[in-house]
Every structure is written in C-alpha cells, then in structure tokens.
Design an enzyme around this catalytic site. Structure first.
Site, PDB file in Angstrom:
ATOM      1  N   GLU A  47       4.280   3.254   4.785  1.00 38.61           N
ATOM      2  CA  GLU A  47       4.052   3.292   6.241  1.00 38.61           C
ATOM      3  C   GLU A  47       2.841   2.389   6.559  1.00 38.61           C
ATOM      4  O   GLU A  47       1.913   2.277   5.749  1.00 38.61           O
ATOM      5  CB  GLU A  47       3.707   4.744   6.615  1.00 38.61           C
ATOM      6  CG  GLU A  47       3.267   4.954   8.046  1.00 38.61           C
ATOM      7  CD  GLU A  47       2.660   6.355   8.260  1.00 38.61           C
ATOM      8  OE1 GLU A  47       1.830   6.806   7.435  1.00 38.61           O
ATOM      9  OE2 GLU A  47       3.016   6.978   9.269  1.00 38.61           O
ATOM     10  N   ASN A 110       5.011   3.638  15.652  1.00 39.27           N
ATOM     11  CA  ASN A 110       4.832   3.583  14.204  1.00 39.27           C
ATOM     12  C   ASN A 110       6.244   3.348  13.655  1.00 39.27           C
ATOM     13  O   ASN A 110       7.093   4.242  13.705  1.00 39.27           O
ATOM     14  CB  ASN A 110       4.237   4.921  13.722  1.00 39.27           C
ATOM     15  CG  ASN A 110       3.834   4.870  12.280  1.00 39.27           C
ATOM     16  OD1 ASN A 110       4.327   4.045  11.513  1.00 39.27           O
ATOM     17  ND2 ASN A 110       2.953   5.770  11.881  1.00 39.27           N
ATOM     18  N   LYS A 127       8.880   6.209  14.353  1.00 37.53           N
ATOM     19  CA  LYS A 127       8.493   7.546  13.863  1.00 37.53           C
ATOM     20  C   LYS A 127       8.591   8.618  14.947  1.00 37.53           C
ATOM     21  O   LYS A 127       8.074   8.451  16.064  1.00 37.53           O
ATOM     22  CB  LYS A 127       7.062   7.464  13.321  1.00 37.53           C
ATOM     23  CG  LYS A 127       6.547   8.721  12.643  1.00 37.53           C
ATOM     24  CD  LYS A 127       5.194   8.427  12.004  1.00 37.53           C
ATOM     25  CE  LYS A 127       4.561   9.605  11.311  1.00 37.53           C
ATOM     26  NZ  LYS A 127       3.263   9.248  10.685  1.00 37.53           N
ATOM     27  N   GLU A 146      -2.883   9.385  15.565  1.00 42.06           N
ATOM     28  CA  GLU A 146      -1.510   8.882  15.779  1.00 42.06           C
ATOM     29  C   GLU A 146      -0.960   9.285  17.144  1.00 42.06           C
ATOM     30  O   GLU A 146      -0.193   8.550  17.743  1.00 42.06           O
ATOM     31  CB  GLU A 146      -0.586   9.376  14.664  1.00 42.06           C
ATOM     32  CG  GLU A 146      -0.795   8.650  13.355  1.00 42.06           C
ATOM     33  CD  GLU A 146       0.364   8.830  12.409  1.00 42.06           C
ATOM     34  OE1 GLU A 146       1.493   8.477  12.753  1.00 42.06           O
ATOM     35  OE2 GLU A 146       0.128   9.354  11.307  1.00 42.06           O
ATOM     36  N   CYS A 171       6.380   9.130   6.882  1.00 40.69           N
ATOM     37  CA  CYS A 171       5.264  10.024   6.575  1.00 40.69           C
ATOM     38  C   CYS A 171       5.440  11.468   7.029  1.00 40.69           C
ATOM     39  O   CYS A 171       6.136  12.233   6.393  1.00 40.69           O
ATOM     40  CB  CYS A 171       3.964   9.432   7.092  1.00 40.69           C
ATOM     41  SG  CYS A 171       2.563  10.239   6.280  1.00 40.69           S
ATOM     42  N   ASN A 196       1.170   7.580   4.432  1.00 42.19           N
ATOM     43  CA  ASN A 196      -0.285   7.493   4.233  1.00 42.19           C
ATOM     44  C   ASN A 196      -0.792   8.925   4.390  1.00 42.19           C
ATOM     45  O   ASN A 196      -0.818   9.445   5.513  1.00 42.19           O
ATOM     46  CB  ASN A 196      -0.967   6.684   5.347  1.00 42.19           C
ATOM     47  CG  ASN A 196      -0.795   5.189   5.218  1.00 42.19           C
ATOM     48  OD1 ASN A 196      -1.650   4.500   4.691  1.00 42.19           O
ATOM     49  ND2 ASN A 196       0.317   4.683   5.735  1.00 42.19           N
TER      50      ASN A 196
HETATM   51  N1  CDV Z   1       0.562   9.332   8.344  1.00 44.54           N
HETATM   52  C1  CDV Z   1       0.869  10.651   8.397  1.00 44.54           C
HETATM   53  O1  CDV Z   1       1.819  11.028   9.050  1.00 44.54           O
HETATM   54  N2  CDV Z   1       0.058  11.499   7.726  1.00 44.54           N
HETATM   55  C2  CDV Z   1       0.176  12.925   7.758  1.00 44.54           C
HETATM   56  C3  CDV Z   1      -1.165  13.576   7.560  1.00 44.54           C
HETATM   57  C4  CDV Z   1      -1.963  13.574   8.787  1.00 44.54           C
HETATM   58  C5  CDV Z   1      -1.072  14.987   7.122  1.00 44.54           C
HETATM   59  C6  CDV Z   1       1.160  13.455   6.726  1.00 44.54           C
HETATM   60  O2  CDV Z   1       1.970  14.312   7.094  1.00 44.54           O
HETATM   61  O3  CDV Z   1       1.075  13.083   5.559  1.00 44.54           O
END
Ligand code: CDV
Length: 322
Positions: A47, A110, A127, A146, A171, A196
């Site tokens: 990501e 995203n 996303k 975000e 993510c 991430n």
């Molecule tokens: N980039 C993300 O979506 N990170 C989230 C963090 C904030 C917990 C994740 O679910 O990994």
C-alpha cells in the site's frame, strides 16, 4: 489440469521522506527482475508504495500534502515499472495515493491498481475501510490521518486476470470479514492486499505485541473462509522513526501459509499457486449457494428492551432453551 499462478511478494523496506519516487521505482524494478528470475507471473507491492507513509503527519499546507499523491498513472516516475512489466511479461499490483479531479472536485483516494504483463492497467481499487482519525490528535506518538487524507472507495470488485479471478483490497480492509466475503461471493480466487501497519497501536497499545499475529490471523481466516488465495504484502521496518510490521505472506485456500517474508527490508518471495485449489473449498465446506443462510443474517437491533429487525419490525425473541 492445474491453473498455476506464480506470485511474488515485493515487500518493501522503509521509505524515508527524502527518498524520491525514482529511487523507490528503481528498488521495485530490481525486485521485479528478481521475481521474474524466480518464475513469477505477477508481483504484489505494498500500500502507498511510492512514498513514505505520510498519514503519520498532520499536514496543513495543501501543496505539501499534494506532493504525496499521483495525479496520473502511469506518470514520468512510474513509467519504468510499466515498461519493465511489458519487457519481462510480469504483471503487478501497486498501491499509491491518488488525487483525481472528478466533476470539478479534488478527490483523494488510497488506491491500488492491477497491471497486466503487457504493462496495461486492467483494474483499479479505492480503499474502503479507512482507519485512524480525521483531526489532529497530538497525544499520539504519531498520527494516522487516513480519514482526513482519503475518501472511502465505492466497493470491492473482481477482475478476470492471470488465468483466474482476482480481487484487490488495501491494508485495514484485511481485518474485515466483509472484504473477503464480498470478493468471495464474486468467485474470487486470489486477493492481493498491500499494507502499512505500525507495530504501535495508539488507541490500544496493549495490542502492540499482537500486531504480527493479528495480521496473519486475518489473512488466514479470509483465505480459508472463502476458499481463495490471499497475498498480503507489507511496507516494513522503521520509517521516519515509526516501526512497521513485516510478515508478508501468501496464504492458500486451506488457510495455510505457503510463503512468508523473513526480513523487514526489500524482499522477494515467490509461491507457485494453483488457482484450482480453490474449488474444493468453494464446492464443499464453503459452497455459498448450498450452505449460506442469508435470510438469517439480517441485522437485529435492540432498542429500549425491544428487539427489532433491521426494517424496524418488532421480533418475538425465543429465550434460550425454548
Ligand atoms: N494502513 C492501514 O490501514 N493501517 C492500519 C493500522 C492503522 C492499524 C491497519 O489496519 O493495519
């Protein structure tokens, strides 16, 4: 006959703010060459793969913020990746921050794209589950903005690609059963997910020690419960002082991990994945048409002692044992 898809994880180590896109794309190209040498047909990058993870900062200046987004894809900096994909015949999944002008309005997403082995964009995903917060929260060691910097995308779709049915997520989506199920209901055989994930979870620091476990738990459950392959790929390591998990892995429809990255740096790992392994799960334990009970999944809302169905109709509740 098995439809084999050789998939590479293109895990990235940290990207600092001073690293320009050209240097990141060079790293990715090197990984794509390595993936090709290992027999890969497609490589999955993380990501927001082109820059440092900027939602960790509260940025008030719009021009400063805009600098982290791509206004077109491909663009001058990412073109070498597309050209190499075409030269090697290797497709890729890439996450990045997208700035689009739609109906005269600036919109931020995203985003992830799927690129064919001919170097053409064949699908785009924005996303859906945006974690974190929208306002500056100075009590945190670092921000996770975000909800401020992106709008949620419209939903999950599948694409016929690489000889199978492919889905994309990003993510935080991987923590939600709905992500996999909505893709699974569309026949998805393999889902690509870049992430991430900081080790430190500011609202729930007691979970820091579980961050790798939760990552793998979610990926494995999503794969098994939907009879699909799941490929989760991290941007890992210490970026601008923030440590993020690695643990990129490829999960089979059985829920078993067949390949896992071992470092928190740039790392390529490849697995030979039979897309036909999905069918035994989709036709037996998770035959949705045969065994799901959608009529029983309606939302039930409790209000002032009354139990209501989602449409507001009062429900007669049977006490346990009756
Ligand atoms: N980039 C993300 O979506 N990170 C989230 C963090 C904030 C917990 C994740 O679910 O990994």
């Amino acid at each position: 006959m098995n439809r084999y898809l050789n998939v590479a994880m293109g895990q990235l180590g940290p990207i600092q703010r001073a690293d320009d896109r050209a240097s990141v794309v060079r790293r990715m190209c090197e990984m794509m060459r390595e993936a090709k040498a290992l027999g890969a047909h497609v490589i999955v990058y993380p990501e927001l793969a082109l820059t440092t993870f900027f939602p960790r900062w509260y940025i008030e200046d719009e021009h400063e913020l805009d600098a982290f987004y791509e206004t077109e894809m491909p663009n001058a900096e990412t073109l070498p990746l597309f050209a190499l994909a075409r030269e090697l015949g290797v497709g890729f999944y890439l996450g990045y921050a997208e700035l689009a002008i739609e109906a005269g309005r600036k919109r931020r997403f995203n985003t992830a794209i799927l690129v064919s082995g001919q170097g053409r964009i064949i699908a785009k995903y924005r996303k859906v589950h945006l974690p974190g917060h929208a306002e500056h929260e100075p009590w945190r060691r670092f921000q996770h903005l975000e909800k401020r910097y992106f709008e949620p995308g419209p939903g999950f779709g599948v694409t016929r690609a690489f000889g199978g049915v492919v889905g994309m997520a990003l993510c935080n989506d991987r923590r939600w059963a709905e992500t996999y199920r909505v893709l699974g209901l569309q026949g998805c055989e393999m889902t690509f997910i870049g992430y991430n994930t900081p080790v430190h979870n500011a609202p729930a620091p007691a979970h820091d020690d579980l961050s790798l476990f939760h990552n793998q738990l979610a990926l494995q459950a999503g794969a098994y419960q939907n009879g699909m392959w799941v490929v989760g790929v991290a941007k890992a390591g210490v970026e601008e002082g923030v440590d993020s998990i690695g643990g990129s892995c490829i999960v089979a429809p059985s829920g078993e991990v067949v390949s896992r990255c071992l470092t928190k740096d740039d790392e390529v790992m490849v697995a030979r994945c039979s897309l036909d392994w999905c069918a035994i799960y989709k036709r037996t334990t998770f035959d949705f048409d045969k065994h799901r009970q959608p009529h029983a999944y309606g939302l039930i809302v409790e209000r002032k002692g009354e139990t209501l169905a989602a449409d507001g109709t009062p429900l007669a509740v049977t006490a346990p044992g009756h």
